[in-house]
Design a protein around this motif. Structure first.
Motif, PDB file in Angstrom:
ATOM      1  N   ARG A   1       0.822  -1.209   0.000  1.00  0.00           N
ATOM      2  CA  ARG A   1       0.000   0.000   0.000  1.00  0.00           C
ATOM      3  C   ARG A   1       0.857   1.261   0.000  1.00  0.00           C
ATOM      4  N   ILE A   2       1.964   1.237   0.747  1.00  0.00           N
ATOM      5  CA  ILE A   2       2.851   2.395   0.799  1.00  0.00           C
ATOM      6  C   ILE A   2       3.409   2.692  -0.588  1.00  0.00           C
ATOM      7  N   ILE A   3       3.851   1.661  -1.283  1.00  0.00           N
ATOM      8  CA  ILE A   3       4.433   1.848  -2.617  1.00  0.00           C
ATOM      9  C   ILE A   3       3.398   2.384  -3.593  1.00  0.00           C
ATOM     10  N   ILE A   4       2.203   1.823  -3.559  1.00  0.00           N
ATOM     11  CA  ILE A   4       1.153   2.266  -4.485  1.00  0.00           C
ATOM     12  C   ILE A   4       0.764   3.712  -4.211  1.00  0.00           C
ATOM     13  N   ASP A   5       0.537   4.052  -2.956  1.00  0.00           N
ATOM     14  CA  ASP A   5       0.148   5.422  -2.602  1.00  0.00           C
ATOM     15  C   ASP A   5       1.265   6.417  -2.916  1.00  0.00           C
ATOM     16  N   ALA A   6       2.506   6.016  -2.653  1.00  0.00           N
ATOM     17  CA  ALA A   6       3.640   6.919  -2.845  1.00  0.00           C
ATOM     18  C   ALA A   6       3.972   7.145  -4.316  1.00  0.00           C
ATOM     19  N   SER A   7       3.422   6.316  -5.203  1.00  0.00           N
ATOM     20  CA  SER A   7       3.663   6.513  -6.643  1.00  0.00           C
ATOM     21  C   SER A   7       2.947   7.752  -7.162  1.00  0.00           C
ATOM     22  N   HIS A   8       1.935   8.216  -6.407  1.00  0.00           N
ATOM     23  CA  HIS A   8       1.155   9.405  -6.756  1.00  0.00           C
ATOM     24  C   HIS A   8       0.502   9.278  -8.142  1.00  0.00           C
ATOM     25  N   ASN A   9       0.059   8.062  -8.454  1.00  0.00           N
ATOM     26  CA  ASN A   9      -0.673   7.837  -9.697  1.00  0.00           C
ATOM     27  C   ASN A   9      -2.020   7.220  -9.338  1.00  0.00           C
ATOM     28  N   PRO A  10      -3.070   8.037  -9.218  1.00  0.00           N
ATOM     29  CA  PRO A  10      -4.373   7.516  -8.788  1.00  0.00           C
ATOM     30  C   PRO A  10      -4.957   6.491  -9.755  1.00  0.00           C
ATOM     31  N   ALA A  11      -4.549   6.523 -11.016  1.00  0.00           N
ATOM     32  CA  ALA A  11      -5.070   5.552 -11.984  1.00  0.00           C
ATOM     33  C   ALA A  11      -4.651   4.132 -11.616  1.00  0.00           C
ATOM     34  N   ILE A  12      -3.470   3.990 -11.000  1.00  0.00           N
ATOM     35  CA  ILE A  12      -3.014   2.665 -10.567  1.00  0.00           C
ATOM     36  C   ILE A  12      -3.939   2.130  -9.483  1.00  0.00           C
ATOM     37  N   THR A  13      -4.294   2.979  -8.535  1.00  0.00           N
ATOM     38  CA  THR A  13      -5.195   2.578  -7.451  1.00  0.00           C
ATOM     39  C   THR A  13      -6.550   2.149  -7.995  1.00  0.00           C
ATOM     40  N   VAL A  14      -7.091   2.924  -8.916  1.00  0.00           N
ATOM     41  CA  VAL A  14      -8.401   2.606  -9.509  1.00  0.00           C
ATOM     42  C   VAL A  14      -8.344   1.282 -10.250  1.00  0.00           C
ATOM     43  N   ALA A  15      -7.295   1.087 -11.050  1.00  0.00           N
ATOM     44  CA  ALA A  15      -7.171  -0.152 -11.827  1.00  0.00           C
ATOM     45  C   ALA A  15      -7.000  -1.363 -10.909  1.00  0.00           C
ATOM     46  N   LEU A  16      -6.243  -1.215  -9.841  1.00  0.00           N
ATOM     47  CA  LEU A  16      -6.064  -2.313  -8.895  1.00  0.00           C
ATOM     48  C   LEU A  16      -7.371  -2.661  -8.195  1.00  0.00           C
ATOM     49  N   GLN A  17      -8.153  -1.652  -7.844  1.00  0.00           N
ATOM     50  CA  GLN A  17      -9.439  -1.897  -7.183  1.00  0.00           C
ATOM     51  C   GLN A  17     -10.371  -2.696  -8.089  1.00  0.00           C
ATOM     52  N   ARG A  18     -10.364  -2.390  -9.370  1.00  0.00           N
ATOM     53  CA  ARG A  18     -11.197  -3.151 -10.313  1.00  0.00           C
ATOM     54  C   ARG A  18     -10.684  -4.581 -10.462  1.00  0.00           C
ATOM     55  N   ASN A  19      -9.368  -4.715 -10.534  1.00  0.00           N
ATOM     56  CA  ASN A  19      -8.766  -6.030 -10.730  1.00  0.00           C
ATOM     57  C   ASN A  19      -8.954  -6.930  -9.516  1.00  0.00           C
TER      58      ASN A  19
END
Length: 239
Positions: free
Chosen positions: A138-156
């Motif tokens: 979670r730290i790595i994903i949040d720290a990337s500062h790319n909200p599209a990654i979070t959205v795509a992961l939530q769908r996946n």
């Protein structure tokens, strides 16, 4: 989710991938709670989580049914997660860690070292690893500062075993689980080292390989399908 609830959820995942709960089998709260020796509440919560993960189908009437899962479905979802998390790791390496992010990741690594340095794991250790593993990713994903990654992961994550939290623990083989999870923890060390050194391509490659460690679930479902085919063929011969 409480520790008791997480243990029930992990147990049910393991029962599904091992074939103890077969595809198409109906499951209900009361008999499942009695089978696991727990109250109905953690079972109810676990059923909802497994429905979200694509492992159970809610019936129109009360109860759920175990969903048939193909190896290709599992491997495809895990591959997508690896791509997305690999991208997050590369972006973070290129952006650079803040002091707070660096300390948070190091804390996860230290806690993991304490779990595995003794040379074996208990069920309680693996429950702790589940939490720190989720926190590390979670730290790595949040720290990337790319909200599209979070959205795509939530769908996946609605696909079987696509979520980093979808760990199934074989409590009958803790020696093997020690090897599996200690290796995964060493990969955490490697990806942190790459991010900390600003090595984006290396961080991305390690993170993608880290996700592929979960492909054992696809192999287990493939084995289940082969067993089912053999049973059907035996049935045809007997008849």
């Amino acid at each position: 989710m409480s520790k008791a609830g997480q243990k029930v959820l992990s147990s049910l995942r393991q029962m599904i991938i091992s074939g103890e709960l077969k595809a198409g089998e109906r499951v209900a709260e009361i008999p499942t709670a009695e089978r696991l020796g727990v109250s109905r509440t953690p079972v109810r919560i676990a059923f909802r989580a497994l429905e979200q993960e694509g492992l159970l189908i809610k019936l129109e009437r009360r109860g759920y049914r175990v969903r048939k899962v193909s190896p290709d479905e599992v491997s495809g979802a895990i591959e997508v997660r690896g791509v997305l998390e690999g991208l997050a790791a590369r972006l973070l390496a290129e952006r650079g860690l803040s002091l707070a992010q660096r300390e948070a990741l190091l804390e996860c690594l230290v806690q993991g070292d304490e779990l595995f340095d003794k040379g074996y794991v208990t069920e309680e250790d693996l429950e702790l690893y589940h939490d720190l593993n989720h926190r590390f990713h979670r730290i790595i994903i949040d720290a990337s500062h790319n909200p599209a990654i979070t959205v795509a992961l939530q769908r996946n994550e609605h696909l079987p075993f696509a979520s980093v939290s979808s760990l199934a623990i074989d409590r009958n083989n803790l020696k093997g689980e020690y090897r599996r999870f200690s290796f995964a923890h060493m990969q955490h060390h490697a990806v942190f080292d790459a991010i900390d050194r600003g090595q984006g391509a290396r961080a991305e490659a390690i993170m993608r390989e880290h996700a592929n460690a979960t492909l054992r679930y696809a192999d287990l479902f493939a084995s289940q399908n082969e067993d089912d085919l053999q049973l059907r063929l035996i049935g045809l011969v007997v008849e």
